[in-house]
Design a protein around this motif. Structure first.
Motif, PDB file in Angstrom:
ATOM      1  N   GLY A 133       0.818  -1.216   0.000  1.00  0.00           N
ATOM      2  CA  GLY A 133       0.000   0.000   0.000  1.00  0.00           C
ATOM      3  C   GLY A 133       0.845   1.256   0.000  1.00  0.00           C
ATOM      4  O   GLY A 133       0.541   2.234  -0.694  1.00  0.00           O
ATOM      5  N   GLY A 134       1.928   1.245   0.778  1.00  0.00           N
ATOM      6  CA  GLY A 134       2.823   2.403   0.819  1.00  0.00           C
ATOM      7  C   GLY A 134       3.496   2.663  -0.520  1.00  0.00           C
ATOM      8  O   GLY A 134       3.618   3.812  -0.960  1.00  0.00           O
ATOM      9  N   LEU A 135       3.934   1.590  -1.177  1.00  0.00           N
ATOM     10  CA  LEU A 135       4.534   1.757  -2.509  1.00  0.00           C
ATOM     11  C   LEU A 135       3.502   2.284  -3.504  1.00  0.00           C
ATOM     12  O   LEU A 135       3.819   3.141  -4.338  1.00  0.00           O
ATOM     13  N   GLY A 136       2.279   1.764  -3.408  1.00  0.00           N
ATOM     14  CA  GLY A 136       1.219   2.265  -4.283  1.00  0.00           C
ATOM     15  C   GLY A 136       0.956   3.744  -4.064  1.00  0.00           C
ATOM     16  O   GLY A 136       0.820   4.515  -5.021  1.00  0.00           O
ATOM     17  N   LEU A 137       0.899   4.158  -2.800  1.00  0.00           N
ATOM     18  CA  LEU A 137       0.692   5.578  -2.499  1.00  0.00           C
ATOM     19  C   LEU A 137       1.885   6.425  -2.938  1.00  0.00           C
ATOM     20  O   LEU A 137       1.719   7.554  -3.409  1.00  0.00           O
ATOM     21  N   LEU A 138       3.079   5.876  -2.781  1.00  0.00           N
ATOM     22  CA  LEU A 138       4.274   6.604  -3.200  1.00  0.00           C
ATOM     23  C   LEU A 138       4.294   6.789  -4.715  1.00  0.00           C
ATOM     24  O   LEU A 138       4.617   7.877  -5.215  1.00  0.00           O
ATOM     25  N   ILE A 139       3.927   5.745  -5.448  1.00  0.00           N
ATOM     26  CA  ILE A 139       3.852   5.858  -6.909  1.00  0.00           C
ATOM     27  C   ILE A 139       2.781   6.873  -7.302  1.00  0.00           C
ATOM     28  O   ILE A 139       2.983   7.700  -8.195  1.00  0.00           O
ATOM     29  N   TYR A 140       1.640   6.824  -6.618  1.00  0.00           N
ATOM     30  CA  TYR A 140       0.549   7.760  -6.903  1.00  0.00           C
ATOM     31  C   TYR A 140       0.964   9.199  -6.602  1.00  0.00           C
ATOM     32  O   TYR A 140       0.648  10.116  -7.351  1.00  0.00           O
ATOM     33  N   THR A 141       1.711   9.385  -5.505  1.00  0.00           N
ATOM     34  CA  THR A 141       2.106  10.731  -5.106  1.00  0.00           C
ATOM     35  C   THR A 141       3.188  11.294  -6.016  1.00  0.00           C
ATOM     36  O   THR A 141       3.076  12.415  -6.503  1.00  0.00           O
ATOM     37  N   ASN A 142       4.262  10.498  -6.231  1.00  0.00           N
ATOM     38  CA  ASN A 142       5.376  11.006  -7.016  1.00  0.00           C
ATOM     39  C   ASN A 142       6.178   9.808  -7.549  1.00  0.00           C
ATOM     40  O   ASN A 142       6.936   9.183  -6.803  1.00  0.00           O
ATOM     41  N   ALA A 143       6.038   9.531  -8.814  1.00  0.00           N
ATOM     42  CA  ALA A 143       6.710   8.379  -9.415  1.00  0.00           C
ATOM     43  C   ALA A 143       8.232   8.552  -9.429  1.00  0.00           C
ATOM     44  O   ALA A 143       8.969   7.579  -9.259  1.00  0.00           O
ATOM     45  N   LYS A 144       8.691   9.771  -9.608  1.00  0.00           N
ATOM     46  CA  LYS A 144      10.132  10.014  -9.626  1.00  0.00           C
ATOM     47  C   LYS A 144      10.743   9.723  -8.257  1.00  0.00           C
ATOM     48  O   LYS A 144      11.805   9.099  -8.151  1.00  0.00           O
ATOM     49  N   LEU A 145      10.061  10.152  -7.208  1.00  0.00           N
ATOM     50  CA  LEU A 145      10.526   9.875  -5.853  1.00  0.00           C
ATOM     51  C   LEU A 145      10.534   8.374  -5.582  1.00  0.00           C
ATOM     52  O   LEU A 145      11.437   7.857  -4.927  1.00  0.00           O
ATOM     53  N   THR A 146       9.561   7.665  -6.114  1.00  0.00           N
ATOM     54  CA  THR A 146       9.507   6.209  -5.968  1.00  0.00           C
ATOM     55  C   THR A 146      10.737   5.572  -6.596  1.00  0.00           C
ATOM     56  O   THR A 146      11.324   4.640  -6.032  1.00  0.00           O
ATOM     57  N   GLY A 147      11.144   6.056  -7.761  1.00  0.00           N
ATOM     58  CA  GLY A 147      12.344   5.538  -8.407  1.00  0.00           C
ATOM     59  C   GLY A 147      13.597   5.785  -7.585  1.00  0.00           C
ATOM     60  O   GLY A 147      14.453   4.902  -7.479  1.00  0.00           O
ATOM     61  N   VAL A 148      13.702   6.973  -6.990  1.00  0.00           N
ATOM     62  CA  VAL A 148      14.856   7.278  -6.140  1.00  0.00           C
ATOM     63  C   VAL A 148      14.882   6.355  -4.926  1.00  0.00           C
ATOM     64  O   VAL A 148      15.925   5.811  -4.558  1.00  0.00           O
ATOM     65  N   VAL A 149      13.725   6.167  -4.300  1.00  0.00           N
ATOM     66  CA  VAL A 149      13.644   5.277  -3.132  1.00  0.00           C
ATOM     67  C   VAL A 149      13.993   3.853  -3.539  1.00  0.00           C
ATOM     68  O   VAL A 149      14.698   3.144  -2.806  1.00  0.00           O
ATOM     69  N   ALA A 150      13.530   3.412  -4.695  1.00  0.00           N
ATOM     70  CA  ALA A 150      13.815   2.057  -5.159  1.00  0.00           C
ATOM     71  C   ALA A 150      15.313   1.857  -5.394  1.00  0.00           C
ATOM     72  O   ALA A 150      15.808   0.734  -5.294  1.00  0.00           O
ATOM     73  N   LEU A 151      16.032   2.923  -5.694  1.00  0.00           N
ATOM     74  CA  LEU A 151      17.484   2.817  -5.866  1.00  0.00           C
ATOM     75  C   LEU A 151      18.237   2.943  -4.544  1.00  0.00           C
ATOM     76  O   LEU A 151      19.240   2.258  -4.318  1.00  0.00           O
ATOM     77  N   VAL A 152      17.766   3.815  -3.659  1.00  0.00           N
ATOM     78  CA  VAL A 152      18.492   4.097  -2.420  1.00  0.00           C
ATOM     79  C   VAL A 152      18.305   2.986  -1.386  1.00  0.00           C
ATOM     80  O   VAL A 152      19.270   2.597  -0.723  1.00  0.00           O
ATOM     81  N   VAL A 153      17.111   2.473  -1.243  1.00  0.00           N
ATOM     82  CA  VAL A 153      16.852   1.477  -0.200  1.00  0.00           C
ATOM     83  C   VAL A 153      17.727   0.235  -0.369  1.00  0.00           C
ATOM     84  O   VAL A 153      18.366  -0.199   0.597  1.00  0.00           O
TER      85      VAL A 153
END
Length: 175
Positions: A133-153
């Motif tokens: 659910g958090g990833l879904g909300l993150l993608i909905y909120t800001n896809a670019k930020l989701t990509g950064v998080v997917a790389l940093v985590v």
């Protein structure tokens, strides 16, 4: 135990949804309440936040209750089956194997299963649902930020896992 598992799943989905809604509620509260300076809106936001906390509390209670109940029942059923099987064994088996060893193994194994079924599984499912659910909300909120998080985590987590395994190995060797 279908009914109890269904009720636990419903409680799990409701609490995960309520937990995820806190972030959206705070966003809405800041954007519309604090920015606009409307004290009535802030009061309503506080009431909604209290309602969400109550939903999470009640849902967590029911989830934990039903999952624990099912875990207890499953372990009790398994113990009955195992003891029935032990009683069916030939007397020659008990001449070779000590009874205390059998009972100790049965107790240890069923206690471990009770922990896994009773609480660990429930917590893992809750965390998995919250992650999705958090990833879904993150993608909905800001896809670019989701990509950064997917790389940093992974860049942060992989060294932690590697270092943790190394420390565990060194600890085991020193013991």
């Amino acid at each position: 135990y279908g009914l109890a598992l269904t009720l636990a799943a419903i409680a799990l989905v409701v609490t995960a949804g309520a937990t995820l809604s806190i972030g959206l509620g705070v966003k809405f509260l800041i954007d519309n309440g604090l920015s606009a300076g409307d004290p009535e809106f802030l009061n309503r936001g506080l009431y909604v936040l209290i309602a969400i906390i109550l939903v999470i509390s009640v849902g967590t209670y029911f989830r934990f209750y039903f999952v624990s109940w099912v875990g207890e029942r499953v372990v009790a059923d398994m113990r009955q089956d195992v003891y029935a099987q032990v009683l069916r064994l030939s007397p020659g088996f008990f001449e070779v194997t000590r009874t205390g060893e059998i009972l100790s193994r049965i107790t240890a194994d069923t206690s471990l299963l009770q922990t896994v079924i009773g609480s660990s599984l429930s917590i893992a499912l809750r965390n998995l649902l919250t992650l999705i659910g958090g990833l879904g909300l993150l993608i909905y909120t800001n896809a670019k930020l989701t990509g950064v998080v997917a790389l940093v985590v992974p860049a942060v987590v992989v060294p932690i896992i590697w270092y943790g395994r190394k420390v565990r190995r060194l600890s085991r060797d020193s013991q």
